[in-house]
Scaffold this active site. Structure first.
Site, PDB file in Angstrom:
ATOM      1  N   LYS A  52      91.951  30.545  15.121  1.00 20.87           N
ATOM      2  CA  LYS A  52      92.458  29.436  15.939  1.00 20.87           C
ATOM      3  C   LYS A  52      91.631  28.187  15.693  1.00 20.87           C
ATOM      4  O   LYS A  52      90.410  28.202  15.872  1.00 20.87           O
ATOM      5  CB  LYS A  52      92.420  29.790  17.421  1.00 20.87           C
ATOM      6  CG  LYS A  52      93.062  28.726  18.314  1.00 20.87           C
ATOM      7  CD  LYS A  52      93.334  29.266  19.697  1.00 20.87           C
ATOM      8  CE  LYS A  52      94.261  28.354  20.468  1.00 20.87           C
ATOM      9  NZ  LYS A  52      94.711  28.937  21.745  1.00 20.87           N
ATOM     10  N   ASP A 146      93.284  31.655  32.860  1.00 26.43           N
ATOM     11  CA  ASP A 146      94.641  31.425  32.366  1.00 26.43           C
ATOM     12  C   ASP A 146      95.292  32.740  31.950  1.00 26.43           C
ATOM     13  O   ASP A 146      95.897  32.847  30.889  1.00 26.43           O
ATOM     14  CB  ASP A 146      94.601  30.441  31.193  1.00 26.43           C
ATOM     15  CG  ASP A 146      95.984  29.891  30.845  1.00 26.43           C
ATOM     16  OD1 ASP A 146      96.884  29.963  31.708  1.00 26.43           O
ATOM     17  OD2 ASP A 146      96.172  29.410  29.717  1.00 26.43           O
TER      18      ASP A 146
END
Length: 603
Positions: A52, A146
């Site tokens: 990422k 999250d």
């Protein structure tokens, strides 16, 4: 089976995508999110990884970088069966990135969208696995913040919780208020939605939502605009009418508005075992056959590039080493990669460790990692690079040293002696300066700082002393007003857009959400607990930062650290709010301010 599904899962690199990141040759695009873009790559040994690359907007924020580095280091401590290991990372390069094991399984969000809700046994095994993952994550000092269906991957041997740590780093940047939200509204907890405060119990609320979503096939608080969903989470009960009755007690407790009323992760695991009609054991059959078929699709990986890659589109990072030029006629082949310890993960689509991938061809790019790392199990702790031949060493010709240093040293000694004689002539018999107010040579008694905060300092210590606090009592801070710590005295002034203004401290009321809160648009807040004493040291060392604190979290005497970006630090003591019959809405606070206690942050 057609190759079309796999082709849709692994998208080719587009113009603007780098060919290499940190020495890893990229093979495909796995997904794009608010925080960055995820690529498929391989280790030199052929293991697939998800890499990422953080968005440039976040990379440019120094506070994000600092927290991202902290979170990656914390993530390396996570050693759970239901998380994917961190393979490598670079938090200091032009664009930070993080590489984790690729998990060949769909996300819970994708599986439910394609196939609907899961059967009871699958839901219970999912809940147990996610609870165990959170137990390990919390043990490393991390709150996920999250947790949502897109961050739970369904591997063949159980779920994997991914993408923790980045959300907290994103909380540190102003971008969270300008188009990039931290936390997904439909899965936020009431305290997170109303005041931005998080704790391990925040993740328990999200786990209850995950369980309900997996069983029902839709969010417990419904869909729609973010503000509408957040209002329902804060003020209304979830719609659990379609939830299997077996799961109702568990989900109801997890979705308690009061964090103290939610069960612990250990209790959740025990409840799942009690609710299951058969013993819960993770295995290859834990998912419905239709969902398990998605795993097979994700095992059909594209091969690594077989030709030397072009120049990367992004600037080289510190982990891409620049080898010394070898002597003419020699070759410097690639150096095997060193790996860091396993830990957490985060990509939209990934895969379980140990899934073999195609072995990359000779000439795979080198990638020594940055800084000391603990090697993951099965990886080499060191490597020996292939020998490189250099031209024979010839010692340089011996040059007779010059005596310039001795001449300079003698000159300096002479100047010091002369200055000492002059100083003694200007002093009285006690050795004190007779003209203490003048900036005379050899005297800095009137200009040097006192040193440490306790007043003690050695003769050569020039540290800045801690400022003396200044106290102000009974400041009435009216709704939609803000104040600055630099003002003497701090006088509340009316602000237009408080959240994006300049106020070090403000009071706001959002009536349609029945929310009143103290906030800052120019720094950070820390709500101290009852055992902590508000002091300069406490405010400097505490790291439970937030930008807004709901009024219902405060009682008379509650203390809040206010850390202004301008370098001022204060302790605000809450003294109550206006009554129902008062013409206006305001709060009363006491302030104790240490001005210029820290260096101001650059804009």
């Amino acid at each position: 089976m057609s190759s079309t599904p796999s082709a849709n899962l692994f998208k080719p690199l587009q113009e603007g995508d780098p060919a290499v990141v940190g020495g890893y040759r990229l093979a495909a695009v796995l997904g794009t999110g608010g925080m960055g873009k995820v690529y498929l790559s391989y280790t030199p040994g052929g293991r697939p990884i998800a890499l990422k690359v953080i968005r440039p907007e976040f990379s440019e924020d120094p506070e994000f970088r600092r927290r991202f580095k902290q979170e990656v280091q914390a993530a390396q401590r996570v050693q759970g069966l239901y998380t994917a290991p961190v393979i490598d990372f670079d938090t200091d390069g032009a664009q930070p990135w993080l590489a984790t094991a690729y998990v060949p399984g769909p996300s819970l969000a994708h599986a439910v969208a394609q196939h609907g809700g899961l059967p009871l046994r699958s839901v219970l095994l999912l809940t147990v696995g996610v609870a165990e993952a959170l137990h390990v994550i919390h043990g490393a000092g991390i709150v996920h913040r999250d947790l949502k269906p897109a961050n739970v991957l369904l591997a063949s041997d159980g779920p994997r919780v991914i993408d923790f740590g980045i959300a907290r780093a994103a909380d540190a940047t102003a971008l969270t208020g300008t188009g990039v939200s931290v936390g997904t509204p439909a899965f936020m907890s009431p305290e997170q939605a109303s005041a931005g405060t998080v704790a391990p119990a925040t993740d328990v609320f999200a786990l209850g939502q995950i369980t309900a979503f997996a069983a029902i096939g839709s969010p417990a608080y419904g869909d729609g605009p973010s503000h509408a969903v957040l209002y329902r989470i804060v003020h209304e009960d979830p719609d659990l009418s379609r939830l299997p009755t077996e799961l109702l007690p568990l989900v109801t407790r997890c979705l308690s508005r009061d964090p103290a009323g939610r069960p612990s992760l250990t209790e959740i695991i025990e409840l799942c075992h009690e609710l299951s009609p058969v013993a819960l054991r993770q295995g290859e059959d834990w998912l419905p056959q239709a969902v398990a078929g998605s795993i097979t699709e994700r095992l059909r990986l594209p091969e690594p590039a077989k030709t030397p890659p072009p120049q990367p589109a992004v600037a080289p990072t510190p982990t891409q080493f620049s080898p010394q030029h070898p002597a003419p006629g020699t070759v410097n082949p690639y150096t095997p990669t060193e790996f860091s310890s396993p830990s957490a993960s985060f990509a939209p689509t990934q895969s379980a460790p140990g899934v073999p991938g195609p072995v990359p061809p000779p000439g795979y790019p080198a990638h020594p990692t940055q800084g000391p790392h603990t090697p993951a199990p099965g990886y080499h702790t060191h490597h020996t690079p292939p020998p490189v031949t250099y031209a024979p060493y010839a010692p340089p010709p011996r040059v007779k040293p010059k005596r310039t240093g001795l001449i300079v040293a003698a000159s300096v000694v002479g100047v010091v002696v002369v200055l000492g004689v002059i100083g003694s002539l200007l002093s009285d018999g006690s050795g004190k300066d007779t003209n203490s107010g003048a900036n005379s040579p050899g005297s800095n008694s009137s200009n040097s700082r006192s040193g440490s905060s306790d007043g003690g300092t050695s003769g050569g210590d020039q540290r800045r002393a801690d400022p003396k606090p200044v106290s102000y009592k009974g400041i009435d801070l009216t709704e939609s007003y803000e104040l600055m710590l630099a003002d003497d005295p701090p006088r509340p002034v009316e602000g237009e857009d408080l959240a994006y203004g300049n106020g070090d401290l403000y009071f706001s009321v959002v009536r349609f959400m029945d929310e009143a809160a103290i906030g800052t648009a120019n720094g950070k807040l820390v709500l101290l607990n009852n055992t902590q004493k508000g002091s300069l040291e406490t405010c400097r060392t505490e790291t439970r930062y937030t930008e807004k604190i709901a009024l219902d979290q405060l009682s008379n005497g509650s203390e809040i650290c206010v850390l202004s970006d301008a370098g001022h630090i204060a302790v605000a003591t809450y003294r109550g709010k206006s009554g129902e019959n008062d013409p206006g809405s305001y709060i009363t606070i006491d302030l104790r301010i240490w001005r210029n206690a820290e260096e101001a942050k650059a804009d």
